[in-house]
Design an enzyme around this catalytic site. Structure first.
Site, PDB file in Angstrom:
ATOM      1  N   THR A 121       0.820  -1.209   0.000  1.00  0.00           N
ATOM      2  CA  THR A 121       0.000   0.000   0.000  1.00  0.00           C
ATOM      3  C   THR A 121       0.860   1.268   0.000  1.00  0.00           C
ATOM      4  OG1 THR A 121      -0.158  -0.134   2.415  1.00  0.00           O
ATOM      5  CG2 THR A 121      -1.954  -1.111   1.123  1.00  0.00           C
ATOM      6  N   ARG A 148       7.136  -8.982  -4.263  1.00  0.00           N
ATOM      7  CA  ARG A 148       6.943 -10.431  -4.174  1.00  0.00           C
ATOM      8  C   ARG A 148       6.217 -10.977  -5.401  1.00  0.00           C
ATOM      9  NH1 ARG A 148       4.947 -11.241   2.128  1.00  0.00           N
ATOM     10  NH2 ARG A 148       6.947 -10.720   3.116  1.00  0.00           N
ATOM     11  N   LYS A 187      10.727   1.045  10.586  1.00  0.00           N
ATOM     12  CA  LYS A 187      11.084   1.356  11.975  1.00  0.00           C
ATOM     13  C   LYS A 187      11.755   0.185  12.672  1.00  0.00           C
ATOM     14  CE  LYS A 187       6.541   0.039  13.775  1.00  0.00           C
ATOM     15  NZ  LYS A 187       5.942  -0.278  12.459  1.00  0.00           N
ATOM     16  N   GLU A 225      12.459   9.302   7.732  1.00  0.00           N
ATOM     17  CA  GLU A 225      11.406  10.105   8.352  1.00  0.00           C
ATOM     18  C   GLU A 225      10.121   9.321   8.555  1.00  0.00           C
ATOM     19  OE1 GLU A 225       9.990  12.735  10.396  1.00  0.00           O
ATOM     20  OE2 GLU A 225      11.566  13.738   9.251  1.00  0.00           O
ATOM     21  N   ILE A 261       4.135  13.112  10.332  1.00  0.00           N
ATOM     22  CA  ILE A 261       4.642  14.112  11.273  1.00  0.00           C
ATOM     23  C   ILE A 261       6.155  14.226  11.097  1.00  0.00           C
ATOM     24  CG2 ILE A 261       4.838  14.766  13.698  1.00  0.00           C
ATOM     25  CD1 ILE A 261       2.413  13.034  14.291  1.00  0.00           C
ATOM     26  N   GLU A 313      -4.168  -5.435  14.026  1.00  0.00           N
ATOM     27  CA  GLU A 313      -3.887  -6.686  13.327  1.00  0.00           C
ATOM     28  C   GLU A 313      -4.650  -7.838  13.967  1.00  0.00           C
ATOM     29  OE1 GLU A 313      -2.087  -6.816  10.662  1.00  0.00           O
ATOM     30  OE2 GLU A 313      -1.273  -4.777  10.712  1.00  0.00           O
ATOM     31  N   ASP A 330       5.542  -1.693  19.436  1.00  0.00           N
ATOM     32  CA  ASP A 330       5.619  -0.768  18.311  1.00  0.00           C
ATOM     33  C   ASP A 330       6.055   0.615  18.803  1.00  0.00           C
ATOM     34  OD1 ASP A 330       4.774   0.119  15.437  1.00  0.00           O
ATOM     35  OD2 ASP A 330       3.671   1.466  16.758  1.00  0.00           O
ATOM     36  N   LYS A 355       9.739   2.938  18.034  1.00  0.00           N
ATOM     37  CA  LYS A 355       9.734   4.335  17.607  1.00  0.00           C
ATOM     38  C   LYS A 355      10.418   5.220  18.643  1.00  0.00           C
ATOM     39  CE  LYS A 355       5.432   3.601  15.036  1.00  0.00           C
ATOM     40  NZ  LYS A 355       3.967   3.801  15.044  1.00  0.00           N
ATOM     41  N   GLY A 402      -1.004   4.977   7.695  1.00  0.00           N
ATOM     42  CA  GLY A 402      -1.790   5.088   6.474  1.00  0.00           C
ATOM     43  C   GLY A 402      -0.911   5.308   5.261  1.00  0.00           C
TER      44      GLY A 402
END
Length: 439
Positions: free
Chosen positions: A14, A46, A107, A131, A138, A192, A203, A207, A304
């Site tokens: 995506t 893939r 990340k 970034e 952000i 998920e 997660d 970060k 997103g």
């Protein structure tokens, strides 16, 4: 005339597909802003047969990410596959060894291998831009690395996971349980099928480790982060927080202390008047507290395809301009090391919720145990169902919820006091403890 920057994109999910679309749509604008064109010349994924709705005529399909990284017709390698190790790691290393710019949104890889990759990029004179690895649209990486280059940061904290913020928002606004909100988040695609990585705080920890490195000049060390998730939070806690002037958020916090850099992820009570308390739903926010100015809060979409692609393309634009910022704002040789700070040493205020047994002397026993550890109480609330009783009357055997807000104390003192209260058998079940983060 300057030749266009030739991109090789590894990963057409995506985000990767959206990056291709943005570059095609903004081709003229990017050329004007960067002083040269940007074009996708090669890709790998893939499945070549998968329908993505992309115009890839004239674009070379590489056999593998490594082959793409080594393609002499690729100037900038864009890694959007994900995963902390292979094949992303070897491909990025190959691109950097060839002196190519690298852009990644990964990340997990930066949290695990960021220092090593930054050293390689520095040695080869190549750009390593990431970034999009933290908070998507952000621009917090550039803010820390470039915008605040002359500022000493004392604390950085934020809402770094939209899934957890969405769940806590729904729980507060609708009085739903954690389990009910999680199920709905999965149905809507915010969580998920196996949500543990998000809701258990990992997660956010990845970060935070990246942000802490940029803020404090230390090597990235995910293992130095203390981590707790949100599964223990109940509607009762959120209601109590509201009554007391707070709101519960899962925060990643990195702070400079006398003994080093403290990095922690956990549910946190923040004043409802604070900027970060206003951030609801899947939105992310990061607050930077530095010398010489009031805290700065950056707010925006943290996930997103569109948001992440925007940051990826911004990093590509920097590569096209020829910008070569040090990945973590300092030479790797100048980065310090950090160890996991024992949470027992943490100092701050605490929210404590107990189920006190309605027996004579219960309140006095709890107060005495807290006093033994030097803990001062800012406020105490007894949340009786009928509002008619005080703990310790012995009139009923049903446990009574008691909520305590402490003044600043240590985690060790709180744990010792509550362990003693449990041994005294004046409470039922395990106490709920939530740390308080002031403005």
């Amino acid at each position: 005339m300057v030749a266009p920057l030739k991109l090789g994109i590894a990963g057409l999910g995506t985000v990767g597909a959206e990056v291709v679309r943005v570059i095609a749509r903004q081709q003229k604008t990017l050329a004007q802003r960067c002083g040269r064109g940007i074009e996708v010349t090669a890709v790998t994924a893939r499945s070549k047969a998968k329908k993505r709705g992309l115009d890839l005529k004239g674009v070379v399909w590489a056999k593998s990410p490594l082959a793409l990284a080594n393609d002499p017709n690729v100037d900038c390698f864009v890694e959007l596959m994900g995963g902390a190790d292979e094949p992303a790691l070897s491909a990025i290393e190959a691109a950097l060894r060839a002196g190519k710019s690298v852009v990644t949104a990964n990340k997990a890889l930066i949290a695990k291998h960021g220092t090593k990759l930054a050293e390689l990029a520095e040695r080869q004179g190549a750009a390593l831009n990431f970034e999009a690895a933290v908070c998507a649209a952000i621009p917090v990486i550039k803010t820390l690395r470039e915008g605040l280059a002359g500022t000493d940061v004392n604390r950085i904290y934020g809402i770094l996971n939209g899934t957890c913020n969405y769940i806590l928002t729904r729980m507060e606004q609708e009085g739903l349980s954690f389990e009910a909100c999680l199920k709905d988040a999965q149905r809507l695609g915010y969580a998920e099928a196996n949500p543990s990585f998000d809701v258990d705080g990992h997660d956010t920890a990845q970060k935070l480790s990246i942000l802490a490195s940029l803020a404090f000049g230390t090597k990235v060390a995910e293992g130095a982060v203390s981590v707790e998730g949100i599964s223990s939070i109940t509607p009762e806690d959120l209601n109590a927080a509201q009554d007391l002037g707070y709101r519960v958020k899962l925060l990643g916090v990195a702070v400079r202390t006398k003994t080093g850099i403290e990095q922690r992820v956990h549910p946190t009570m923040v004043p409802r008047s604070s900027s970060i308390a206003q951030v609801m739903g899947v939105t992310n926010a990061v607050t930077v507290d530095g010398e010489g100015f009031s805290p700065i809060t950056l707010v925006g979409p943290g996930a997103g395809a569109a948001a992440t692609a925007a940051s990826v393309v911004a990093d590509i634009a920097d590569a096209a301009r020829g910008l070569r910022a040090l990945p973590f704002g300092r030479p790797v040789a100048k980065l310090g090391t950090t160890k996991k700070a024992p949470m027992e040493r943490h100092e701050g205020g605490y929210y404590i919720r107990l189920l006190a047994r309605d027996l004579p002397g219960t309140a006095a026993t709890i107060a005495a145990r807290l006093a033994e550890q030097g803990i001062s109480i800012e406020s105490i609330v007894q949340r009786h169902p009928d509002g008619s009783r005080e703990v310790g009357t012995g009139k009923k055997s049903v446990p009574v919820p008691v909520i305590l807000i402490t003044y600043a104390t240590t985690e060790d003192a709180v744990r010792r006091a509550l362990a003693a209260v449990q041994r005294d058998k004046v409470i039922s079940g395990r106490p709920q403890v939530i740390r308080i983060e002031k403005n």
